[in-house]
Every structure is written in C-alpha cells, then in structure tokens.
Design a protein around this motif. Structure first.
Motif, PDB file in Angstrom:
ATOM      1  N   PHE A  13      -2.419  -1.683   4.406  1.00 49.69           N
ATOM      2  CA  PHE A  13      -2.331  -2.258   3.066  1.00 49.69           C
ATOM      3  C   PHE A  13      -3.480  -1.798   2.173  1.00 49.69           C
ATOM      4  CE2 PHE A  13       0.167  -5.682   5.333  1.00 49.69           C
ATOM      5  CZ  PHE A  13       1.378  -5.128   4.946  1.00 49.69           C
ATOM      6  N   SER A  14      -4.618  -1.518   2.804  1.00 49.63           N
ATOM      7  CA  SER A  14      -5.737  -1.066   1.979  1.00 49.63           C
ATOM      8  C   SER A  14      -5.508   0.371   1.518  1.00 49.63           C
ATOM      9  CB  SER A  14      -7.046  -1.155   2.754  1.00 49.63           C
ATOM     10  OG  SER A  14      -7.067  -0.174   3.760  1.00 49.63           O
ATOM     11  N   GLN A  15      -4.520   1.023   2.118  1.00 47.12           N
ATOM     12  CA  GLN A  15      -4.317   2.429   1.782  1.00 47.12           C
ATOM     13  C   GLN A  15      -3.194   2.647   0.781  1.00 47.12           C
ATOM     14  OE1 GLN A  15      -3.785   4.320   5.529  1.00 47.12           O
ATOM     15  NE2 GLN A  15      -5.942   4.656   5.825  1.00 47.12           N
ATOM     16  N   ASN A  22      -6.936  -3.201  -6.313  1.00 48.62           N
ATOM     17  CA  ASN A  22      -6.202  -4.181  -5.536  1.00 48.62           C
ATOM     18  C   ASN A  22      -4.695  -3.983  -5.730  1.00 48.62           C
ATOM     19  OD1 ASN A  22      -5.020  -6.412  -4.407  1.00 48.62           O
ATOM     20  ND2 ASN A  22      -6.646  -7.800  -5.041  1.00 48.62           N
ATOM     21  N   PRO A  23      -4.009  -3.498  -4.699  1.00 46.70           N
ATOM     22  CA  PRO A  23      -2.579  -3.213  -4.875  1.00 46.70           C
ATOM     23  C   PRO A  23      -1.763  -4.478  -5.118  1.00 46.70           C
ATOM     24  CG  PRO A  23      -3.200  -3.000  -2.567  1.00 46.70           C
ATOM     25  CD  PRO A  23      -4.469  -3.215  -3.330  1.00 46.70           C
ATOM     26  N   TRP A  24      -2.249  -5.619  -4.593  1.00 44.98           N
ATOM     27  CA  TRP A  24      -1.482  -6.857  -4.724  1.00 44.98           C
ATOM     28  C   TRP A  24      -1.416  -7.327  -6.165  1.00 44.98           C
ATOM     29  CZ3 TRP A  24       1.188  -6.804  -0.719  1.00 44.98           C
ATOM     30  CH2 TRP A  24       0.667  -6.388   0.489  1.00 44.98           C
ATOM     31  N   TYR A 108      -2.352   6.240 -13.829  1.00 44.23           N
ATOM     32  CA  TYR A 108      -3.656   5.553 -13.796  1.00 44.23           C
ATOM     33  C   TYR A 108      -4.325   5.739 -12.434  1.00 44.23           C
ATOM     34  CZ  TYR A 108      -6.887   1.650 -13.234  1.00 44.23           C
ATOM     35  OH  TYR A 108      -7.988   0.892 -12.940  1.00 44.23           O
ATOM     36  N   TYR A 109      -3.533   5.597 -11.381  1.00 44.36           N
ATOM     37  CA  TYR A 109      -4.080   5.754 -10.025  1.00 44.36           C
ATOM     38  C   TYR A 109      -4.561   7.187  -9.777  1.00 44.36           C
ATOM     39  CZ  TYR A 109      -2.574   1.176  -8.236  1.00 44.36           C
ATOM     40  OH  TYR A 109      -2.435  -0.161  -7.985  1.00 44.36           O
ATOM     41  N   TYR A 110      -3.751   8.161 -10.184  1.00 47.05           N
ATOM     42  CA  TYR A 110      -4.168   9.566  -9.991  1.00 47.05           C
ATOM     43  C   TYR A 110      -5.433   9.862 -10.792  1.00 47.05           C
ATOM     44  CZ  TYR A 110      -0.220  11.287  -7.242  1.00 47.05           C
ATOM     45  OH  TYR A 110       0.667  11.520  -6.228  1.00 47.05           O
ATOM     46  N   CYS A 135      -1.378   6.556  -4.514  1.00 49.72           N
ATOM     47  CA  CYS A 135      -1.025   6.568  -5.940  1.00 49.72           C
ATOM     48  C   CYS A 135       0.424   6.153  -6.193  1.00 49.72           C
ATOM     49  CB  CYS A 135      -1.241   7.968  -6.519  1.00 49.72           C
ATOM     50  SG  CYS A 135      -2.965   8.442  -6.559  1.00 49.72           S
ATOM     51  N   LEU A 136       1.288   6.421  -5.239  1.00 47.84           N
ATOM     52  CA  LEU A 136       2.717   6.255  -5.522  1.00 47.84           C
ATOM     53  C   LEU A 136       3.375   5.053  -4.861  1.00 47.84           C
ATOM     54  CD1 LEU A 136       3.824  10.004  -5.330  1.00 47.84           C
ATOM     55  CD2 LEU A 136       3.391   8.647  -7.374  1.00 47.84           C
TER      56      LEU A 136
END
Lengths: 184, 245
Positions: A13-15, A22-24, A108-110, A135-136
């Motif tokens: 999940f951290s990846q 924070n992906p959540w 934004y992530y990239y 990123c995806l």
C-alpha cells in the motif's frame, strides 16, 4: 507469519503513491468526487426517464391506474416511446470530468519524480514498474470505480425503462449508442 | 567490467557523445575530466540507463537491464533523492529495493558526517544534500559507483574528508567513476584519468604511471587539451593595448 503478511501489505500500500504522498486521501477524494457526480446525474436522469414515461402514457394511453401506469387498451395506435438512447443522452458526461481529474492526479504524481530528479533513482531500481505503479495505481483504481458506477447507472436506467414500458410501445431498435451517453 | 562500444548520443543538433569506446575495470577509481558540456554527465547517464543512446554498453558481457542495474549506482549534483523524505526514510527505500544495501556503511558515513537522520532532505544545506547523495550511492552496495560532480558546493575540508573516507571504505573490487573539475584535488585519489572533449575520449591514462614519469595529472590534462599558458597574457594585451602583461 502474521507480522510478515502485515509488513508485505503495508509495503504494497505504501507503494501505490510517490513517497510521502498519502494514497488513501487521494482515493477518498476521488471516490467522493465520482460518487457525488454520478449520484447527482443519476437522480436527474431517473426523474427525466420517469417523467418521460409518465408523459408518454398520459398522452397515448386511455386506461391507466392512479399512478398513470397503463392497465390496458390503446388508443393512439402506432405511437412508440422515445428510444432509450435518446432518453439517456449525456448520462455519462460526468465520467469525462472524473477521468480528466484522474489524469491530473497521474500527472501530479509523475511531476513529483521529474521535478526533483528522483526519476534518476526510479529508473535505477530493479523493479521497472515501480514508478508507474506509484503514479498510476490510484488514477486507475478510481477510473475502474467510475466505470463500474457508470455501468450500474446505465443498467439501472435500462431496467426502469423496460420495466415500466409495455412491450407494444417499445421502439424497434433499442440498442444503446455508447458515444451518445457521453455527449450532452 | 563495463564496456562501451561506439556509444553516441545526440541532443537535437548537439552531439553529446561521439562514438565512445571505453572499458571500466573492477576496482578502479577513475576521474572523468572535461570542460562544461564535454559529455561527462551524458556519459554517466548513458551507462546508468537514464538517457537513451546509440551503441552498446555491457556489464560483464550482458546488456544493462533492470536485472543487473542494481550493480550500478549513481550520485549526481542534480540530486536524485526525494526532498520530502528524511535520510532514514531514504535508507528504508534503498533497503526495500536493493538487496545489497550496506547498512553498516550507511550508518558509519551518517555518523561520520554528523548528518541529521530525521530531517527532510530539502531542509538540509546544499553541502549536506551532496553528502547524502554520495552516501546513498555508496551504500546501495553497487559494484560500480558513478558520481557526477558530487561535491559542487562543499568546502575543501569536507571534500578532503570524503576522499579519505572513501579510500578507506571501498572494497577492492568496487569501482568509482568521479566526474569533477577539481583535477588537482582528486589527483591523489584517482588511479586512472579519462579525459573527454566534445563528446570524444581524448585521453586515458594511469595516474601512477604519469607520476613515475615525473608528470602531474594537471600537466597531462593541460597537454591533452592543448592549453596555452600565454593565452591570458595575449588576451589582456589585446584588450588593454599594453604589451608587457
């Protein structure tokens, strides 16, 4: 054993987002956004669909019950209700907005990697999908969720249409043109 | 061994590397020298796989892919770390991705340079950031470490400390390629000097052999580059109109 599994889960999940992102939070915001848009659209189209059905019966059917539902006998022979395709035109417009927002997420992530040159590090890690996964994943999860919601929405409207329209009033060609569902 | 065969790289209309052939042997400490824009950074980035190139680069006779990329590490003055992560979080990241991560070396270097472990890297000074970049590159546990002007912005004492520590911690089979402008400073540290000019390797020598012949690395570099000692005098004479400058 349990510890190891938990550790593996935590790592997975951290990846799914760049470090420190924070992906959540992104997932939650994306889901609220998607659900909000789709629910608003659903209510507006459900009402539109039912109103159309009611109006049709009101104008073309003689014997109806108190709810306006046809209980027999016609009528203005040969009249048919509008195609489902026409009634649902534009019902998925919100998906265009939602997917655009998810693409912005990915960009934004990239950007996190490219702006900081951390991309040099990501290009050197043995896992070639490391950066792309980070990123995806969130945008893809949200897009899949949006597609599922869209399918449910269209199928439910289709169900209402066929459930409340007697067969004799259905138009001959009832196939749905997907493209029209996206265009207002 | 890393081998480069006919490696070329063109950025639009600029030739960054022109048909470069080079062998990098295990255990070597190589200084890569050249003026700005000579192709030092592009050469390193090509080896590390950061930029696409034409030609062939092999690591122990195999192409460099994600399978063996972990044997190569890269530290750059551009900084390839995440500014929002702390030093220890970076260590964790490296630990997760590189099985060879050298915990002992990481801790030793962190303690020696007294770097804060729990401060975000973007909050560190430029000198500390450079040190972190080099520490991470060295702690990855790679066989080949490429350092691209790693100490730009560090003071001389700091740099000298690093050279000494580096010489002390390297394994015999560990290879370092260091690009820098500080030729005199690293002359006692590197065993081999590679000179690059306009994307071509124009010099490659054993530093010990040079010294045996009574020649310094600086003199060798000047000679290869065709440095004209009277160039400044001529230019000043032209500008000022005075003859004896």
């Amino acid at each position: 054993m349990r510890n190891k599994r938990e550790k593996a889960q935590r790592r997975l999940f951290s990846q799914i987002a760049p470090p420190k992102e924070n992906p959540w939070v992104m997932l939650l915001l994306g889901q609220i956004f998607t659900l909000g848009l789709s629910v608003v659209t659903f209510y507006s189209y459900k009402n539109r669909l039912l109103t159309q059905l009611y109006r049709f019966f009101d104008q073309n059917v003689v014997f109806t019950n108190k709810l306006g539902y046809p209980v027999g006998g016609i009528i203005h022979g040969g009249r048919q209700i509008e195609k489902l395709n026409t009634l649902l035109q534009g019902i998925l417009w919100w998906m265009i907005i939602a997917v655009t927002v998810f693409i912005v997420y990915a960009v934004y992530y990239y950007r996190v990697y490219y702006q900081s040159h951390a991309v040099y590090l990501m290009k050197r890690v043995p896992d070639r999908f490391e950066m792309h996964r980070r990123c995806l994943t969130v945008p893809i999860i949200l897009t899949v969720e949006a597609i599922i919601i869209a399918v449910i929405l269209v199928l439910y409207c289709k169900y209402l249409y066929y459930r409340y329209t007697p067969e004799m009033y259905l138009p001959a060609n009832g196939t749905i043109n997907l493209w029209r569902l996206f265009t207002l | 061994m890393i081998e480069l065969f006919h490696v070329s790289k063109v950025y639009r209309d600029t030739v960054a590397l022109a048909n470069v052939d080079l062998k990098i042997n295990p255990g070597e400490i190589i200084g890569l020298f050249g003026e700005n824009g000579a192709g030092k950074t592009t050469l390193m980035k090509s080896i590390v796989g950061i930029v696409p190139y034409q030609g062939t680069i092999l690591l122990d006779s195999d192409p460099i892919t994600r399978k063996n990329i972990g044997r190569i590490s890269f530290g750059t003055c551009e900084h390839s770390f995440f500014g929002d992560l702390t030093a220890d979080e970076h260590a964790q990241f490296y630990r997760e991705h590189f099985d060879t991560f050298d915990e002992k070396r990481y801790n030793g270097l962190m303690d020696f340079f007294e770097l804060p472990r729990n401060r975000k890297l973007k909050r560190m000074s430029t000198g500390q950031q450079n040190q972190m970049e080099v520490i991470l590159a060295l702690s990855q546990g790679a066989d080949y470490v490429f350092l691209d002007e790693p100490f730009a912005g560090n003071d001389i004492f700091n740099r000298e400390d690093f050279y000494k520590v580096l010489l002390g911690i390297l394994r015999p089979d560990e290879t370092i390629m260091l690009s820098t402008h500080l030729i005199e400073e690293v002359s006692g540290f590197v065993g081999r000097a590679v000179l690059i000019h306009k994307g071509k390797i124009i010099g490659d020598c054993d530093v010990a052999a040079l010294e045996e012949n009574g020649e310094s690395l600086t003199d060798y570099v000047k000679e290869i580059y065709g440095y004209q000692p009277d160039r400044v005098g001529k230019a000043l004479a032209d500008i000022t109109g005075e003859k004896d400058i």
